[in-house]
Design a protein around this motif. Structure first.
Motif, PDB file in Angstrom:
ATOM      1  N   TRP A 269      21.382  11.391  67.009  1.00  4.96           N
ATOM      2  CA  TRP A 269      20.910  12.435  66.298  1.00  4.96           C
ATOM      3  C   TRP A 269      21.485  13.772  66.729  1.00  4.96           C
ATOM      4  O   TRP A 269      21.517  14.120  67.811  1.00  4.96           O
ATOM      5  CB  TRP A 269      19.430  12.442  66.490  1.00  4.96           C
ATOM      6  N   ALA A 270      21.949  14.585  65.767  1.00  4.56           N
ATOM      7  CA  ALA A 270      22.567  15.945  66.191  1.00  4.56           C
ATOM      8  C   ALA A 270      21.793  17.093  65.811  1.00  4.56           C
ATOM      9  O   ALA A 270      21.035  17.198  64.833  1.00  4.56           O
ATOM     10  CB  ALA A 270      24.061  16.067  65.106  1.00  4.56           C
ATOM     11  N   VAL A 271      21.750  18.168  66.848  1.00  5.32           N
ATOM     12  CA  VAL A 271      21.109  19.194  66.621  1.00  5.32           C
ATOM     13  C   VAL A 271      21.789  20.323  67.052  1.00  5.32           C
ATOM     14  O   VAL A 271      22.452  20.386  68.014  1.00  5.32           O
ATOM     15  CB  VAL A 271      19.890  19.365  67.448  1.00  5.32           C
ATOM     16  N   VAL A 272      21.751  21.337  66.136  1.00  7.82           N
ATOM     17  CA  VAL A 272      22.366  22.802  66.332  1.00  7.82           C
ATOM     18  C   VAL A 272      21.218  23.666  66.616  1.00  7.82           C
ATOM     19  O   VAL A 272      20.681  24.056  65.708  1.00  7.82           O
ATOM     20  CB  VAL A 272      23.516  23.108  65.352  1.00  7.82           C
ATOM     21  N   SER A 273      21.017  24.270  67.774  1.00  9.94           N
ATOM     22  CA  SER A 273      20.133  25.253  67.879  1.00  9.94           C
ATOM     23  C   SER A 273      20.241  26.213  68.872  1.00  9.94           C
ATOM     24  O   SER A 273      21.245  26.328  69.543  1.00  9.94           O
ATOM     25  CB  SER A 273      18.775  24.418  68.422  1.00  9.94           C
ATOM     26  N   SER A 274      19.356  27.387  68.578  1.00 11.36           N
ATOM     27  CA  SER A 274      19.276  28.344  69.765  1.00 11.36           C
ATOM     28  C   SER A 274      17.919  28.619  70.048  1.00 11.36           C
ATOM     29  O   SER A 274      17.224  29.061  69.484  1.00 11.36           O
ATOM     30  CB  SER A 274      19.859  29.715  68.962  1.00 11.36           C
ATOM     31  N   GLY A 275      17.718  28.119  71.165  1.00 16.92           N
ATOM     32  CA  GLY A 275      16.428  28.175  71.610  1.00 16.92           C
ATOM     33  C   GLY A 275      15.590  27.228  71.081  1.00 16.92           C
ATOM     34  O   GLY A 275      15.844  26.131  70.884  1.00 16.92           O
ATOM     35  N   ASP A 276      14.465  27.668  70.406  1.00 11.37           N
ATOM     36  CA  ASP A 276      13.676  26.974  69.646  1.00 11.37           C
ATOM     37  C   ASP A 276      13.759  26.914  68.080  1.00 11.37           C
ATOM     38  O   ASP A 276      13.202  26.110  67.292  1.00 11.37           O
ATOM     39  CB  ASP A 276      12.043  27.249  69.914  1.00 11.37           C
ATOM     40  N   SER A 277      14.936  27.623  67.927  1.00  8.14           N
ATOM     41  CA  SER A 277      15.454  27.579  66.496  1.00  8.14           C
ATOM     42  C   SER A 277      16.274  26.762  66.200  1.00  8.14           C
ATOM     43  O   SER A 277      17.275  26.784  66.610  1.00  8.14           O
ATOM     44  CB  SER A 277      15.834  29.335  66.092  1.00  8.14           C
TER      45      SER A 277
END
Length: 599
Positions: A58-66
């Motif tokens: 599962w791929a996630v691109v995030s900045s902190g909790d965003s």
């Protein structure tokens, strides 16, 4: 700063944090997150371990909790000195399986005579039958009919799609019946193969006179229904009258597989025959054009007007205030809820079994039958049907694997930008300011709504003269897949809002993203499909001619995470639009080069 992480699943442990990815692009569109592509440098041995790893990351691109993007890694490729991956957003889950289901049906085209091949009790050779916008069964002159319900029955039957997801649970219709004393007509249900036949209701027993009425009934779910007509006098009867003197006729038939939103109230007003406005105990789900079954001396009436507390109709019979008022109603959110449940049952990790973001359209869908169709396509179609008040809907999946069906743009954000080097042109190529809809009535006759002429609203390109007359008229039409005039008019009105304004084309450069309070600049990746972009520095002296440029919706976004480059496709699909945008300042006030936004 955005980063790429891979997990063992949406709720799994982190497998890797690829902050060193050298290529990383994310995109989203009108249905949510679309695609992610990345190149991650690593040794051949490391890449091979990822290639053969069990499961699907599962791929996630995030900045902190965003969360900027999330989805399932579907493609993995070993390449020179690294690994390339492609992940797809969870709108993709709505194509994991096809869907077959009946929801509501008013057409009689699917009904047919039951034959001895179905069950030995049926004998259509002794009966005159048709399904020409009605269900009609009549014993033929000169035929002899033994008494009882085990042979020589005249029957017409309808079945939900074979091996479909849903069974029929409710039926309504108006009927007429003329037959000798103790001839019976009844509604039956059974399994698809005619086994487990049982009586839903005895509609009427003959008395040698014309009888009329209406029926509304719910029953245990069954894939097949039948109208059965037979002699129950206790002895054989030979028909001596002309064929058609004795008959059963059902009209305005509607079947459905859900009762969640049915009309179920009482009349609330004592009335005599005639046109009356009544105040029922509840007006929930009652609308103009709807056919209601009134209890007591049963009849079916058509609603001609409504208020928040009353409806008006022509009544053939008198009724007391306790008479029941019943009708089938099917809304798009019911269908969406079922799609979520079915997709989740197949792959629980792909889509949450939650209806939290699915809203009612409050629009009755009278003919909904899907056979081997993809849930994605069904949802796009349902959203396009819009709501009861003519507003458009949208369907998609963003964070947390939650399907949404809601009024269009109801969750969008607004971004302010400053334009530079503006060039504008316009085209009348797709301009249509008049529209009508084509639909079929309950008798399968092709009908057309009145022509609707758009009055150009404030904030669009208005080429009318001083008297408000447009330079010319162009008329369009749409095919509405419905038997409801109200639904056809709703689709017509939605269509004309999309075609009545000449399409502008433009090229300009803008600064970064700012909120409506002027705060910012915000990271470019925060812009999403559906968001509204407002160019705040166009001169008021330019008038309304540039208002479709001043305000435009994003149809598709692509963002290069490494280069901080954003590309937008405006929802207007302007063929010549090329928009140049700049991310003015970083959080450390370091000047950055312009960031591309182009269609």
């Amino acid at each position: 700063m955005l980063g790429l992480q891979l997990f063992g699943g949406p709720d799994g442990d982190m497998l890797a944090d690829f902050g060193h990815a050298e290529r990383l692009e994310i995109s989203d569109g009108e249905h949510g997150f679309e695609a992610l592509t990345a190149y991650i440098p690593m040794t051949e041995e490391e890449a091979f371990r990822w290639y053969i790893m069990p499961g699907v990351p599962w791929a996630v691109v995030s900045s902190g909790d965003s969360i900027a993007w999330e989805g399932l890694v579907e493609d993995v490729a070993l390449v020179d000195r690294g690994l390339e991956i492609t992940a797809l957003g969870n709108w993709r889950a709505l194509s994991d399986r096809p869907y077959t289901a009946l929801w509501s049906r008013t057409s009689t085209a699917g009904w047919r005579p039951a034959t001895p091949d179905d069950l030995s009790a049926f004998d259509p050779s002794r009966w005159e039958m048709d399904n020409n916008n009605r269900i009609y069964i009549a014993p033929r002159k000169g035929e002899t009919f033994p008494s009882g319900s085990t042979s020589n029955i005249g029957a017409q039957t309808y079945a939900a799609p074979h091996n479909g997801e849903r069974n029929i649970v409710v039926c309504q219709f108006a009927w007429q019946f003329f037959a000798p004393t103790n001839w019976i007509v009844r509604l039956m249900r059974s399994q698809d193969d005619f086994s487990s036949r049982s009586v839903v209701a005895n509609i009427a027993a003959g008395n040698g006179a014309l009888q009329t009425g209406a029926f509304f009934g719910t029953f245990a779910g069954s894939p097949r229904l039948m109208f059965e007509f037979f002699n129950n006098t206790g002895g054989s009867v030979t028909i001596t009258q002309d064929t058609g003197v004795n008959f059963f006729r059902a009209t305005s038939i509607r079947l459905a597989t859900a009762t969640t939103n049915q009309v179920n109230t009482t009349l609330g007003t004592n009335i005599l025959p005639g046109t009356h406005t009544v105040t029922p105990a509840s007006m929930a789900n009652i609308y103009v054009g709807q056919q209601l079954v009134i209890g007591g001396l049963t009849e079916m009436v058509t609603v001609t007007a409504v208020t928040t507390t009353t409806f008006t109709a022509v009544f053939l019979n008198g009724h007391n205030n306790t008479a029941t008022v019943r009708a089938i109603v099917i809304y798009a959110n019911e269908i969406a809820n079922d799609l979520v449940a079915k997709v989740n049952a197949l792959n629980p990790s792909h889509l949450r079994n939650s209806t939290a973001l699915i809203q009612s359209t409050a629009l009755d869908l009278t003919d909904e039958l899907y056979e081997d169709e993809w849930p994605q396509d069904i949802l796009v179609y349902l959203a396009a049907r819009g709501g009861a008040n003519g507003n458009q809907f949208e369907a998609g999946v963003w964070e947390n694997r939650l399907l949404h069906l809601r009024p269009r743009y109801s969750a969008s954000r607004t971004w302010l930008v400053d334009a530079r080097n503006l060039t504008i042109s316009r085209s009348m190529d797709n301009f249509r300011n008049q529209t009508y809809a084509v639909y079929r009535d309950a008798n399968n006759r092709l009908k057309r709504t009145a022509v609707q002429t758009n009055t150009v609203p404030f904030g669009t390109l208005d080429l009318s003269d001083a008297r408000g007359t447009p330079p010319f008229n162009r008329r369009d039409f749409i095919n509405a897949n419905t038997t409801s005039q109200r639904q056809a008019e709703t689709e017509r009105d939605i269509h004309i809002t999309e075609t009545a304004v000449p399409t502008p084309r433009a090229q300009f450069a803008v600064g970064g993203l700012y909120d409506e309070a002027g705060g910012g600049p915000y990271p470019l990746w925060m812009a999403r499909a559906g968001d509204l972009v407002i160019i705040r520095n166009l001169s008021p002296g330019l008038g309304t001619a540039v208002d479709r440029l001043r305000n435009f919706r994003i149809k598709r976004k692509r963002y290069d995470v490494i280069a901080d480059v954003l590309e937008l496709t405006p929802e207007l699909e302007l063929p010549d639009l090329a928009v140049m945008a700049a991310n003015s300042l970083t959080t450390s006030d370091r000047q950055r080069p312009y960031t591309r936004i182009e269609a």
